[in-house]
Design a protein around this motif. Structure first.
Motif, short mmCIF file in Angstrom:
data_model
loop_
_atom_site.label_atom_id
_atom_site.label_comp_id
_atom_site.label_asym_id
_atom_site.label_seq_id
_atom_site.Cartn_x
_atom_site.Cartn_y
_atom_site.Cartn_z
N ASN A 149 -18.67 -46.35 13.71
CA ASN A 149 -17.26 -46.71 13.60
C ASN A 149 -17.10 -47.91 12.69
N ILE A 150 -16.23 -47.74 11.68
CA ILE A 150 -16.00 -48.82 10.72
C ILE A 150 -14.54 -49.23 10.64
N GLY A 151 -13.68 -48.58 11.49
CA GLY A 151 -12.27 -48.94 11.47
C GLY A 151 -11.41 -47.85 12.09
N TYR A 152 -10.10 -48.03 11.88
CA TYR A 152 -9.16 -47.07 12.47
C TYR A 152 -8.01 -46.87 11.50
N VAL A 153 -7.43 -45.65 11.60
CA VAL A 153 -6.20 -45.38 10.88
C VAL A 153 -5.10 -45.22 11.93
N ILE A 154 -4.05 -45.99 11.79
CA ILE A 154 -2.95 -46.00 12.75
C ILE A 154 -1.81 -45.19 12.17
N VAL A 155 -1.44 -44.11 12.86
CA VAL A 155 -0.33 -43.25 12.45
C VAL A 155 0.77 -43.38 13.50
N SER A 156 1.96 -43.81 13.08
CA SER A 156 3.07 -44.02 14.02
C SER A 156 4.09 -42.92 13.88
N PHE A 157 4.56 -42.42 15.02
CA PHE A 157 5.58 -41.38 15.07
C PHE A 157 6.77 -41.88 15.89
N SER A 158 7.94 -41.47 15.49
CA SER A 158 9.15 -41.84 16.24
C SER A 158 9.23 -41.02 17.54
N ASP A 159 9.82 -41.64 18.57
CA ASP A 159 9.98 -40.92 19.85
C ASP A 159 11.35 -40.28 19.98
N ILE A 160 12.09 -40.20 18.87
CA ILE A 160 13.43 -39.60 18.93
C ILE A 160 13.37 -38.15 19.35
N ASP A 161 12.42 -37.41 18.78
CA ASP A 161 12.30 -35.99 19.12
C ASP A 161 12.00 -35.81 20.61
N LEU A 162 11.07 -36.62 21.12
CA LEU A 162 10.75 -36.53 22.55
C LEU A 162 11.94 -36.93 23.41
N THR A 163 12.65 -37.96 22.96
CA THR A 163 13.83 -38.39 23.73
C THR A 163 14.89 -37.32 23.75
N LEU A 164 15.14 -36.69 22.58
CA LEU A 164 16.14 -35.63 22.54
C LEU A 164 15.74 -34.45 23.42
N LYS A 165 14.46 -34.08 23.34
CA LYS A 165 13.99 -32.97 24.16
C LYS A 165 14.08 -33.31 25.65
N THR A 166 13.75 -34.56 25.99
CA THR A 166 13.84 -34.98 27.40
C THR A 166 15.29 -34.94 27.88
#
Length: 383
Positions: A149-166
């Motif tokens: 392990n030499i690092g990480y890639v951070i990918v961020s997603f919005s929770d709007i879709d989950l909120t709308l579905k909920t």
């Protein structure tokens, strides 16, 4: 406040439906969240997999920092602009020392990652899904050619879709809840009304009728459950009450007959006693009249002899006869008075009594008896 059985059952049914739909909705939301997070992880892998392959290639010669330089040459803004995922917000790289190696905002490059939530949940062996404010971050580990392990890639997603579905799930659940609840309550009320309430109303009506003395109220309950058993018990109770009432009527009739018989016997005895008393009174009255007639004749003749007799002794004898006859006449009058008392016609007369005269008459009555016993009977009076 009085709550009926139907209301209690409907409340229990409503609570049960609410609990079931609430649990079902909660489980559905949890499942949706897990599926959404899994999809986010898969999308993050799809975005960074070409870069991860290239990083492995760059690290074959064990050149430290070569992959960082390569990543910094990638235009992350272009990746963000050309991606096909609407909920992708940002993507950046951090090395094993938690310094940002590449970021769409160049001012953050070579700065230390300050989000402790992300740093604490980094996992070098697998993807980490991290919950942030109104977004989810997927931390994908970066390994070199030697799988270190030499690092990480951070990918961020919005929770709007989950909120709308909920919200959609909750809205649908509320709608279904209202429909299911109303339907279930309506069906339950119809069933409860037919199976429970109507038989209970019949039993209540029957109990009221029995309390008012009406034992002919019908019970049309033929079910073979607890209510049917209760109805059978009510019928048996009615039969027992009817039997007791009939027994009481028979006893009452016998008592009335006994009272009537005893009353008639009393009236007959009373009538017989009155007839006997009347016969006695008539007998005494007749006897007193029959005895008074010859006695008056005796008294009359003795008075005549007394007036014509000159012999002193004979006059005394005649006086004794008159006095004794008068006493006997008084006795007869008293007997006649008894008959008047029985007839309710007795009258009392208040008269003056001469004690000396009465004593003289008594001595004359016992004069002959005293003479036979050679006794001297004398009366002395003190004025």
């Amino acid at each position: 406040m009085r709550v009926s059985i139907a209301h209690k059952i409907l409340l229990i049914i409503g609570f049960t439906i609410t609990l079931i739909l609430g649990v079902s909705t909660t489980l559905h939301v949890i499942e949706l969240k897990e599926q959404t997070l899994l999809n986010m992880s898969e999308k993050a892998n799809a975005i960074v997999s070409p870069m991860l392959s290239e990083i492995k290639t760059l690290t074959k010669d064990n050149t430290v920092g070569s992959w960082v330089l390569k990543i910094q040459g990638i235009t992350l803004k272009g990746i963000l602009a050309n991606n096909t995922f609407d909920d992708l917000k940002t993507i950046y790289f951090i090395d094993q020392n938690n310094f940002i190696a590449a970021h769409p905002d160049y001012s953050k490059v070579d700065t230390l990652e300050t989000n402790q939530t992300i740093i604490k949940q980094l996992n070098p062996k697998q993807n980490s899904i991290i919950t942030l404010d109104q977004q989810y971050a997927v931390a994908v580990p970066i390994n070199n050619a030697q799988d270190e392990n030499i690092g990480y890639v951070i990918v961020s997603f919005s929770d709007i879709d989950l909120t709308l579905k909920t919200k959609s799930i909750i809205s649908n659940a509320v709608s279904l809840f209202a429909i299911y609840l109303l339907t279930a309550l309506l069906i339950a009320y119809i069933i409860i009304r037919r199976i429970i309430l109507q038989p209970i109303e019949q039993l209540v009506e029957f109990s009221h009728a029995v309390t008012t003395g009406n034992l002919n109220c019908p019970i049309n309950i033929k079910s073979r459950d607890e209510i049917g058993t209760l109805a059978s018990g009510f019928k048996m109770m009615r039969a027992a009450v009817r039997q007791q009432i009939n027994s009481m009527h028979e006893q009452h009739s016998q008592l009335e007959e006994t009272v009537a018989k005893r009353t008639q016997e009393y009236l007959d005895a009373k009538e017989q006693a009155e007839q006997s008393n009347q016969a006695k009174s008539r007998f005494l009255a007749n006897m007193s009249h029959e005895l008074r007639t010859p006695l008056n004749a005796v008294l009359g003749f003795s008075q005549l002899l007394q007036d014509s007799e000159t012999d002193k002794n004979k006059r005394r004898y005649l006086e004794a006869i008159s006095i004794s006859g008068s006493s006997l006449l008084n006795v007869l009058n008293d007997i006649l008075d008894l008959s008047k008392i029985d007839a309710g016609k007795m009258q009392l007369d208040m008269e003056r009594v001469e004690i000396p005269t009465m004593c003289h008459e008594l001595s004359m009555m016992f004069l002959q008896l005293s003479a036979q016993k050679d006794l001297d009977l004398q009366n002395h009076f003190t004025p």
